[in-house]
Design a protein around this motif. Structure first.
Motif, mmCIF file in Angstrom:
data_model
loop_
_atom_site.group_PDB
_atom_site.id
_atom_site.type_symbol
_atom_site.label_atom_id
_atom_site.label_comp_id
_atom_site.label_asym_id
_atom_site.label_seq_id
_atom_site.Cartn_x
_atom_site.Cartn_y
_atom_site.Cartn_z
ATOM 1 N N ALA A 18 20.153 62.426 43.816
ATOM 2 C CA ALA A 18 18.944 63.237 44.005
ATOM 3 C C ALA A 18 18.459 63.159 45.448
ATOM 4 O O ALA A 18 18.027 64.170 46.015
ATOM 5 C CB ALA A 18 17.852 62.764 43.050
ATOM 6 N N ARG A 19 18.527 61.981 46.039
ATOM 7 C CA ARG A 19 18.077 61.837 47.422
ATOM 8 C C ARG A 19 18.937 62.656 48.364
ATOM 9 O O ARG A 19 18.446 63.254 49.321
ATOM 10 C CB ARG A 19 18.101 60.355 47.837
ATOM 11 N N ARG A 20 20.240 62.714 48.088
ATOM 12 C CA ARG A 20 21.133 63.488 48.950
ATOM 13 C C ARG A 20 21.007 64.990 48.692
ATOM 14 O O ARG A 20 21.135 65.793 49.616
ATOM 15 C CB ARG A 20 22.589 63.061 48.730
ATOM 16 N N THR A 21 20.750 65.352 47.427
ATOM 17 C CA THR A 21 20.767 66.764 47.050
ATOM 18 C C THR A 21 19.483 67.492 47.429
ATOM 19 O O THR A 21 19.523 68.617 47.936
ATOM 20 C CB THR A 21 20.998 66.906 45.530
ATOM 21 N N ASP A 22 18.346 66.857 47.189
ATOM 22 C CA ASP A 22 17.066 67.546 47.388
ATOM 23 C C ASP A 22 15.997 66.530 47.772
ATOM 24 O O ASP A 22 15.151 66.153 46.965
ATOM 25 C CB ASP A 22 16.670 68.291 46.101
ATOM 26 N N GLY A 23 16.037 66.103 49.016
ATOM 27 C CA GLY A 23 15.097 65.102 49.491
ATOM 28 C C GLY A 23 13.657 65.551 49.431
ATOM 29 O O GLY A 23 12.749 64.735 49.212
ATOM 30 N N GLU A 24 13.400 66.856 49.604
ATOM 31 C CA GLU A 24 12.034 67.350 49.574
ATOM 32 C C GLU A 24 11.433 67.223 48.177
ATOM 33 O O GLU A 24 10.268 66.799 48.030
ATOM 34 C CB GLU A 24 11.993 68.811 50.036
ATOM 35 N N SER A 25 12.186 67.561 47.149
ATOM 36 C CA SER A 25 11.683 67.404 45.780
ATOM 37 C C SER A 25 11.451 65.931 45.451
ATOM 38 O O SER A 25 10.481 65.592 44.757
ATOM 39 C CB SER A 25 12.660 68.016 44.783
ATOM 40 N N VAL A 26 12.310 65.065 45.938
ATOM 41 C CA VAL A 26 12.117 63.630 45.732
ATOM 42 C C VAL A 26 10.810 63.180 46.376
ATOM 43 O O VAL A 26 10.026 62.430 45.786
ATOM 44 C CB VAL A 26 13.311 62.833 46.297
ATOM 45 N N ARG A 27 10.547 63.622 47.593
ATOM 46 C CA ARG A 27 9.311 63.240 48.288
ATOM 47 C C ARG A 27 8.083 63.719 47.524
ATOM 48 O O ARG A 27 7.103 62.981 47.353
ATOM 49 C CB ARG A 27 9.302 63.825 49.709
ATOM 50 N N ILE A 28 8.127 64.967 47.032
ATOM 51 C CA ILE A 28 6.998 65.509 46.278
ATOM 52 C C ILE A 28 6.769 64.698 45.003
ATOM 53 O O ILE A 28 5.626 64.347 44.669
ATOM 54 C CB ILE A 28 7.249 66.990 45.943
ATOM 55 N N ALA A 29 7.840 64.390 44.302
ATOM 56 C CA ALA A 29 7.720 63.610 43.072
ATOM 57 C C ALA A 29 7.110 62.246 43.346
ATOM 58 O O ALA A 29 6.220 61.781 42.609
ATOM 59 C CB ALA A 29 9.088 63.468 42.408
ATOM 60 N N LEU A 106 12.084 69.612 29.523
ATOM 61 C CA LEU A 106 11.489 69.111 30.754
ATOM 62 C C LEU A 106 11.347 70.235 31.776
ATOM 63 O O LEU A 106 12.272 71.030 31.956
ATOM 64 C CB LEU A 106 12.357 68.002 31.361
ATOM 65 N N PRO A 107 10.213 70.306 32.476
ATOM 66 C CA PRO A 107 10.106 71.263 33.576
ATOM 67 C C PRO A 107 10.977 70.816 34.734
ATOM 68 O O PRO A 107 11.167 69.620 34.956
ATOM 69 C CB PRO A 107 8.617 71.205 33.950
ATOM 70 N N THR A 108 11.529 71.758 35.478
ATOM 71 C CA THR A 108 12.424 71.398 36.580
ATOM 72 C C THR A 108 11.762 71.504 37.944
ATOM 73 O O THR A 108 12.385 71.158 38.941
ATOM 74 C CB THR A 108 13.685 72.281 36.561
ATOM 75 N N GLY A 109 10.532 71.961 38.037
ATOM 76 C CA GLY A 109 9.794 71.899 39.288
ATOM 77 C C GLY A 109 9.276 70.492 39.507
ATOM 78 O O GLY A 109 8.785 69.837 38.573
ATOM 79 N N ALA A 110 9.354 69.983 40.736
ATOM 80 C CA ALA A 110 9.001 68.595 41.015
ATOM 81 C C ALA A 110 7.549 68.292 40.662
ATOM 82 O O ALA A 110 7.245 67.251 40.064
ATOM 83 C CB ALA A 110 9.278 68.270 42.484
ATOM 84 N N VAL A 111 6.632 69.189 41.026
ATOM 85 C CA VAL A 111 5.213 68.945 40.757
ATOM 86 C C VAL A 111 4.945 68.945 39.257
ATOM 87 O O VAL A 111 4.317 68.021 38.709
ATOM 88 C CB VAL A 111 4.335 69.990 41.471
ATOM 89 N N ALA A 112 5.407 69.975 38.560
ATOM 90 C CA ALA A 112 5.171 70.075 37.115
ATOM 91 C C ALA A 112 5.812 68.915 36.361
ATOM 92 O O ALA A 112 5.224 68.364 35.422
ATOM 93 C CB ALA A 112 5.704 71.411 36.591
ATOM 94 N N ALA A 113 7.017 68.527 36.779
ATOM 95 C CA ALA A 113 7.711 67.436 36.099
ATOM 96 C C ALA A 113 6.999 66.103 36.323
ATOM 97 O O ALA A 113 6.863 65.286 35.396
ATOM 98 C CB ALA A 113 9.150 67.355 36.585
ATOM 99 N N ALA A 114 6.532 65.861 37.554
ATOM 100 C CA ALA A 114 5.824 64.612 37.839
ATOM 101 C C ALA A 114 4.497 64.554 37.089
ATOM 102 O O ALA A 114 4.097 63.496 36.579
ATOM 103 C CB ALA A 114 5.601 64.477 39.344
ATOM 104 N N ARG A 115 3.805 65.675 37.009
ATOM 105 C CA ARG A 115 2.555 65.700 36.249
ATOM 106 C C ARG A 115 2.805 65.474 34.766
ATOM 107 O O ARG A 115 1.993 64.853 34.076
ATOM 108 C CB ARG A 115 1.839 67.026 36.477
#
Length: 287
Positions: A18-29, A106-115
């Motif tokens: 996940a860190r290699r694939t989409d670092g921005e989504s990881v940061r948001i989560a 599960l939602p696949t958007g980082a914000v929705a999934a983290a919430r």
């Protein structure tokens, strides 16, 4: 369903893919989870560190940030540690192989999934467990689909969860699972018909004298395992053979199967049984 307090402590395990694939989504989560709860972050470099982090979680609720394979890895580890029933697992889907996560609600958007991790509920999930102590979250297929290099595949059971296991002939995530392999390994010659004995609760659905194009095994509603076999057609398209029960055994000279997003080594026989409510996954309220 289990509900969570805002004082819950989280162990956030961020899969290296996940860190290699989409670092921005990881940061948001990370930001959303850290703002809403006491979160300890863990960044394992590989499967061994992933397993150690999960084993040492203590009273913290584990949150996996990763793709379908990371989720399957976490469930498998907890099952083998015999700690799956007492744990509520949460996930923020990040990566390119997310069809299983979507099918599980599960939602696949980082914000929705983290919430959803912070505000969701723990939903009991059935599980397929085999006689080698392996687990299947979505479903399995025999023989495994061999994708073309230009057409990705999806995890087995993703369409079956929606009730339509035979409507898609390609499975998006398998080719991504094998993305690190050489291109020549992505498109070998497709397998021919298989000769298998398929038994559901001890009753034979198809025997060795009737070649089959494919066998599908998925979790069904009401704590059963659903099995579908497509015999090799002669002239007109052959009708599906269907059965449902609590255990399925497949026997053959040697066969591989695709469980979720992973293709196994050849086996001669395998039995799967359904375990009702074997694990709990945090999903959004009302999902």
């Amino acid at each position: 369903m289990a509900t969570f307090a805002t004082s819950d402590q989280l162990l956030v395990i961020i899969d290296p893919v996940a860190r290699r694939t989409d670092g921005e989504s990881v940061r948001i989560a990370k930001d959303v989870l850290s703002a809403g709860a006491t979160a300890k972050l863990c960044l394992p470099d590989g499967p061994e560190e992933f397993a150690r982090a999960l084993a040492r979680r203590g009273s913290r609720r584990p949150v996996v940030v990763g793709d379908d394979r990371a989720l399957v890895r976490a469930v498998s580890l907890l099952h083998r540690q015999r700690e799956l029933a007492g744990c509520v697992l949460s996930m923020v889907p990040v990566g390119s192989v997310l069809t299983l996560a979507e099918a599980l609600g599960l939602p696949t958007g980082a914000v929705a999934a983290a919430r959803a991790v912070l505000d969701g509920v723990g939903r009991p999930m059935d599980l397929l467990v085999d006689d080698s102590d392996g687990v299947v979250l979505g479903g399995l297929r025999i023989p495994p689909v061999v994708p073309r290099a230009d057409r990705p595949a999806e995890p087995v059971g993703a369409t079956a969860v929606a009730g339509r296991p035979w409507l898609r002939s390609t499975y998006r995530s398998l080719v991504r699972t094998l993305a690190s392999s050489r291109p020549s390994r992505l498109a070998p010659a497709p397998p021919g018909p298989a000769r298998l004995r398929v038994e559901v609760d001890g009753v034979t659905l198809v025997d060795l004298d009737q070649p089959v194009e494919a066998v599908s095994v998925t979790r069904g509603a009401g704590g059963v395992v659903e099995v579908e076999a497509r015999p090799v057609s002669v002239g007109a398209e052959a009708s599906l053979l269907r059965a449902a029960g609590h255990a399925v055994t497949v026997t053959g000279s040697s066969f591989r199967y695709q469980a979720d997003a992973t293709v196994t080594l050849p086996v001669r026989t395998r039995t799967w049984r359904i375990v009702e409510g074997a694990w709990r996954l945090t999903v959004p309220r009302g999902a």
